[in-house]
Design an enzyme around this catalytic site. Sequence first.
Site, PDB file in Angstrom:
ATOM      1  CE1 TYR A 159      37.216  42.654  47.422  1.00  0.00           C
ATOM      2  CE2 TYR A 159      39.016  42.587  49.000  1.00  0.00           C
ATOM      3  CZ  TYR A 159      38.013  41.949  48.308  1.00  0.00           C
ATOM      4  OH  TYR A 159      37.773  40.607  48.513  1.00  0.00           O
ATOM      5  CE  LYS A 163      34.187  40.500  50.260  1.00  0.00           C
ATOM      6  NZ  LYS A 163      33.296  39.751  49.335  1.00  0.00           N
TER       7      LYS A 163
HETATM    8  N1  LIG Z   1      40.625  35.553  46.014  1.00  0.00           N
HETATM    9  C1  LIG Z   1      40.871  35.739  47.283  1.00  0.00           C
HETATM   10  O1  LIG Z   1      42.003  35.613  47.754  1.00  0.00           O
HETATM   11  C2  LIG Z   1      39.733  36.099  48.220  1.00  0.00           C
HETATM   12  C3  LIG Z   1      40.026  36.177  49.586  1.00  0.00           C
HETATM   13  C4  LIG Z   1      39.006  36.493  50.463  1.00  0.00           C
HETATM   14  C5  LIG Z   1      37.723  36.709  50.005  1.00  0.00           C
HETATM   15  N2  LIG Z   1      37.458  36.628  48.679  1.00  0.00           N
HETATM   16  C6  LIG Z   1      36.068  36.844  48.258  1.00  0.00           C
HETATM   17  O2  LIG Z   1      35.619  35.676  47.585  1.00  0.00           O
HETATM   18  C7  LIG Z   1      34.662  36.023  46.601  1.00  0.00           C
HETATM   19  C8  LIG Z   1      35.062  35.403  45.283  1.00  0.00           C
HETATM   20  O3  LIG Z   1      36.312  35.929  44.917  1.00  0.00           O
HETATM   21  P1  LIG Z   1      37.187  35.308  43.744  1.00  0.00           P
HETATM   22  O4  LIG Z   1      38.602  35.402  44.150  1.00  0.00           O
HETATM   23  O5  LIG Z   1      36.616  34.008  43.321  1.00  0.00           O
HETATM   24  O6  LIG Z   1      36.946  36.420  42.635  1.00  0.00           O
HETATM   25  P2  LIG Z   1      36.509  36.254  41.124  1.00  0.00           P
HETATM   26  O7  LIG Z   1      36.621  37.590  40.503  1.00  0.00           O
HETATM   27  O8  LIG Z   1      37.228  35.129  40.479  1.00  0.00           O
HETATM   28  O9  LIG Z   1      34.989  35.843  41.259  1.00  0.00           O
HETATM   29  C9  LIG Z   1      33.964  36.755  41.469  1.00  0.00           C
HETATM   30  C10 LIG Z   1      32.825  36.402  40.560  1.00  0.00           C
HETATM   31  O10 LIG Z   1      31.779  37.352  40.769  1.00  0.00           O
HETATM   32  C11 LIG Z   1      31.263  37.701  39.525  1.00  0.00           C
HETATM   33  N3  LIG Z   1      30.694  39.032  39.553  1.00  0.00           N
HETATM   34  C12 LIG Z   1      31.355  40.207  39.642  1.00  0.00           C
HETATM   35  N4  LIG Z   1      30.489  41.233  39.581  1.00  0.00           N
HETATM   36  C13 LIG Z   1      29.261  40.679  39.468  1.00  0.00           C
HETATM   37  C14 LIG Z   1      27.965  41.216  39.345  1.00  0.00           C
HETATM   38  N5  LIG Z   1      27.759  42.539  39.303  1.00  0.00           N
HETATM   39  N6  LIG Z   1      26.925  40.362  39.242  1.00  0.00           N
HETATM   40  C15 LIG Z   1      27.133  39.033  39.235  1.00  0.00           C
HETATM   41  N7  LIG Z   1      28.324  38.470  39.335  1.00  0.00           N
HETATM   42  C16 LIG Z   1      29.389  39.286  39.439  1.00  0.00           C
HETATM   43  C17 LIG Z   1      32.444  37.670  38.562  1.00  0.00           C
HETATM   44  O11 LIG Z   1      32.006  37.538  37.219  1.00  0.00           O
HETATM   45  C18 LIG Z   1      33.208  36.473  39.073  1.00  0.00           C
HETATM   46  O12 LIG Z   1      32.837  35.302  38.393  1.00  0.00           O
HETATM   47  C19 LIG Z   1      34.595  37.541  46.561  1.00  0.00           C
HETATM   48  O13 LIG Z   1      33.455  37.960  47.258  1.00  0.00           O
HETATM   49  C20 LIG Z   1      35.855  37.975  47.280  1.00  0.00           C
HETATM   50  O14 LIG Z   1      35.667  39.205  47.917  1.00  0.00           O
HETATM   51  C21 LIG Z   1      38.433  36.313  47.771  1.00  0.00           C
HETATM   52  C1  LIG Z   2      54.990  43.788  46.733  1.00  0.00           C
HETATM   53  C2  LIG Z   2      54.604  43.013  45.524  1.00  0.00           C
HETATM   54  C3  LIG Z   2      55.785  42.557  44.772  1.00  0.00           C
HETATM   55  C4  LIG Z   2      53.747  41.830  45.885  1.00  0.00           C
HETATM   56  C5  LIG Z   2      52.321  42.145  45.608  1.00  0.00           C
HETATM   57  C6  LIG Z   2      51.460  41.012  46.096  1.00  0.00           C
HETATM   58  C7  LIG Z   2      50.015  41.457  46.154  1.00  0.00           C
HETATM   59  C8  LIG Z   2      49.508  41.627  44.730  1.00  0.00           C
HETATM   60  C9  LIG Z   2      49.199  40.468  46.962  1.00  0.00           C
HETATM   61  C10 LIG Z   2      49.762  40.294  48.372  1.00  0.00           C
HETATM   62  C11 LIG Z   2      48.581  39.957  49.279  1.00  0.00           C
HETATM   63  C12 LIG Z   2      47.426  39.791  48.354  1.00  0.00           C
HETATM   64  C13 LIG Z   2      46.018  39.956  48.938  1.00  0.00           C
HETATM   65  C14 LIG Z   2      45.743  38.975  50.063  1.00  0.00           C
HETATM   66  O1  LIG Z   2      46.186  37.672  49.753  1.00  0.00           O
HETATM   67  C15 LIG Z   2      44.335  38.899  50.442  1.00  0.00           C
HETATM   68  C16 LIG Z   2      43.325  39.396  49.688  1.00  0.00           C
HETATM   69  C17 LIG Z   2      41.956  39.353  50.236  1.00  0.00           C
HETATM   70  C18 LIG Z   2      40.904  39.089  49.229  1.00  0.00           C
HETATM   71  O2  LIG Z   2      39.640  39.395  49.758  1.00  0.00           O
HETATM   72  C19 LIG Z   2      41.109  39.751  47.900  1.00  0.00           C
HETATM   73  C20 LIG Z   2      42.509  39.563  47.384  1.00  0.00           C
HETATM   74  C21 LIG Z   2      43.555  40.035  48.373  1.00  0.00           C
HETATM   75  C22 LIG Z   2      43.389  41.542  48.593  1.00  0.00           C
HETATM   76  C23 LIG Z   2      44.988  39.732  47.825  1.00  0.00           C
HETATM   77  C24 LIG Z   2      45.294  40.613  46.594  1.00  0.00           C
HETATM   78  C25 LIG Z   2      46.723  40.499  46.117  1.00  0.00           C
HETATM   79  C26 LIG Z   2      47.713  40.805  47.226  1.00  0.00           C
HETATM   80  C27 LIG Z   2      47.575  42.254  47.688  1.00  0.00           C
END
Ligand SMILES: NC(=O)c1ccc[n+]([C@@H]2O[C@H](COP(=O)([O-])OP(=O)(O)OC[C@H]3O[C@@H](n4cnc5c(N)ncnc54)[C@H](O)[C@@H]3O)[C@@H](O)[C@H]2O)c1
Ligand SMILES: CC(C)CCC[C@@H](C)[C@H]1CC[C@H]2[C@@H]3[C@H](O)C=C4C[C@@H](O)CC[C@]4(C)[C@H]3CC[C@]12C
Length: 369
Positions: A159, A163
């Site tokens: 992952y 990214k």
């Molecule tokens: N959730 C977090 O903490 C977090 C933190 C940093 C960055 N991000 C980034 O933010 C973005 C959104 O993440 P999120 O948490 O909303 O995740 P999410 O899974 O809720 O949303 C991602 C969306 O992308 C769509 N998707 C996946 N594969 C696809 C494809 N092949 N074609 C079209 N659509 C597709 C999914 O259906 C979903 O609706 C991602 O790029 C993720 O890397 C998330």
């Molecule tokens: C040790 C366990 C009991 C706790 C597990 C928590 C774990 C699932 C959480 C902790 C941190 C979280 C990630 C972090 O907030 C940031 C990101 C970046 C984003 O791009 C995608 C999601 C992610 C990886 C979170 C995923 C869930 C994590 C690892």
Amino acid sequence: MAESTEVRNLVYLVTGGCGFLGEHVVRMLLQREPRLSELRVFDLHLGPWLEELKRGPVQVTAIQGDVTQAHEVAAAVAGAHVVIHAAGLVDVFGRASPETIHKVNVQGTKNVIEACVQTGTRFLVYTSSMEVVGPNIKGHPFYRGNEDTPYEAVHKHPYPCSKAQAERLVLEANGREVRGGLPLVTCALRPTGIYGEGHQIMRDFYHQGLRLGGRLFRAIPASVEHGRVYVGNVAWMHVLVARELERRAALVGGQVYFCYDKSPYKSYEDFNMEFLGPCGLRLLETRLLAPYWLLMLLATLNALLQWLLRPLLLYAPLLNPYTLAVANTTFTVSTDKAQRHFGYEPLFSWEDSRTRTIRWVQAMEGSAQ
Ligand SMILES: NC(=O)c1ccc[n+]([C@@H]2O[C@H](COP(=O)([O-])OP(=O)(O)OC[C@H]3O[C@@H](n4cnc5c(N)ncnc54)[C@H](O)[C@@H]3O)[C@@H](O)[C@H]2O)c1
Ligand SMILES: CC(C)CCC[C@@H](C)[C@H]1CC[C@H]2[C@@H]3[C@H](O)C=C4C[C@@H](O)CC[C@]4(C)[C@H]3CC[C@]12C
């Protein structure tokens, strides 16, 4: 709400517009981008909530599509002024194969860039992640760092690898000539751990707490700080930077910005308790019961079980060696780059963000309240 006096002539495309963050970006654009005439929402899975948005003054076009399919992406991008590329496969639990993660996050992003170039779309905002920087697997702390803080970024997990590659492609594409001869302007936003209404992992922790009789057990020392940012503020940053990409192309083009707000610095679990506590859960201290070596053993066992069971079923618990390392390593940001470059100020205070998230948890089915 959007002011009706502005001329509506802009077409935006949000990929991943039905995901956790994407839905907030879509709603924020409708509320805060008065020049919007059409909003295209592109996602693999369209949400039923899109229907209600079609009744407003902006044309909302739902496009069911796959970013890995170049022709579908090109058709959706054609004629758009701005693309916000938030679609991605967010998987640190081993649910998808490394190949699939790469295909969606890297090839999907390539397709978006090429579509912009071919069709003449000039402005592209990419949703990157703090994970392109860290935490690294060596456990080095990143304490209140900013976009210029040196850090040994080591990407092994599919992952963060994907990214980081996708972000690099987006930044390298800045300045490329698009159809019509003008330059492409790109930037990348790097959210830390996003929280708020719709956050699936918060939902999982809440339900796990309910199953355990209203208790959660501390696994991570309270001294480890984990960066978190409210989803509404991340969405607002996307809307704002997309708006400013044209006016401040020379400054913003090719740049990266951490997403930040006034959310407090806490450990991952203590932060979650800000919302789960008022919803009836308690966090029990178990440092003596679960020392780090035991957690690592359990995490490794989970990884082994995942591998063994793969031919039969998908076993993908939250705890694995990678998530343990991320949760157990301090990674927090402190920066004002977005404020300096495009005037970003968080739209939601910490109190608002907290209240909104608590209300969302309380409204969940099976609430402890
Ligand atoms: N959730 C977090 O903490 C977090 C933190 C940093 C960055 N991000 C980034 O933010 C973005 C959104 O993440 P999120 O948490 O909303 O995740 P999410 O899974 O809720 O949303 C991602 C969306 O992308 C769509 N998707 C996946 N594969 C696809 C494809 N092949 N074609 C079209 N659509 C597709 C999914 O259906 C979903 O609706 C991602 O790029 C993720 O890397 C998330
Ligand atoms: C040790 C366990 C009991 C706790 C597990 C928590 C774990 C699932 C959480 C902790 C941190 C979280 C990630 C972090 O907030 C940031 C990101 C970046 C984003 O791009 C995608 C999601 C992610 C990886 C979170 C995923 C869930 C994590 C690892």
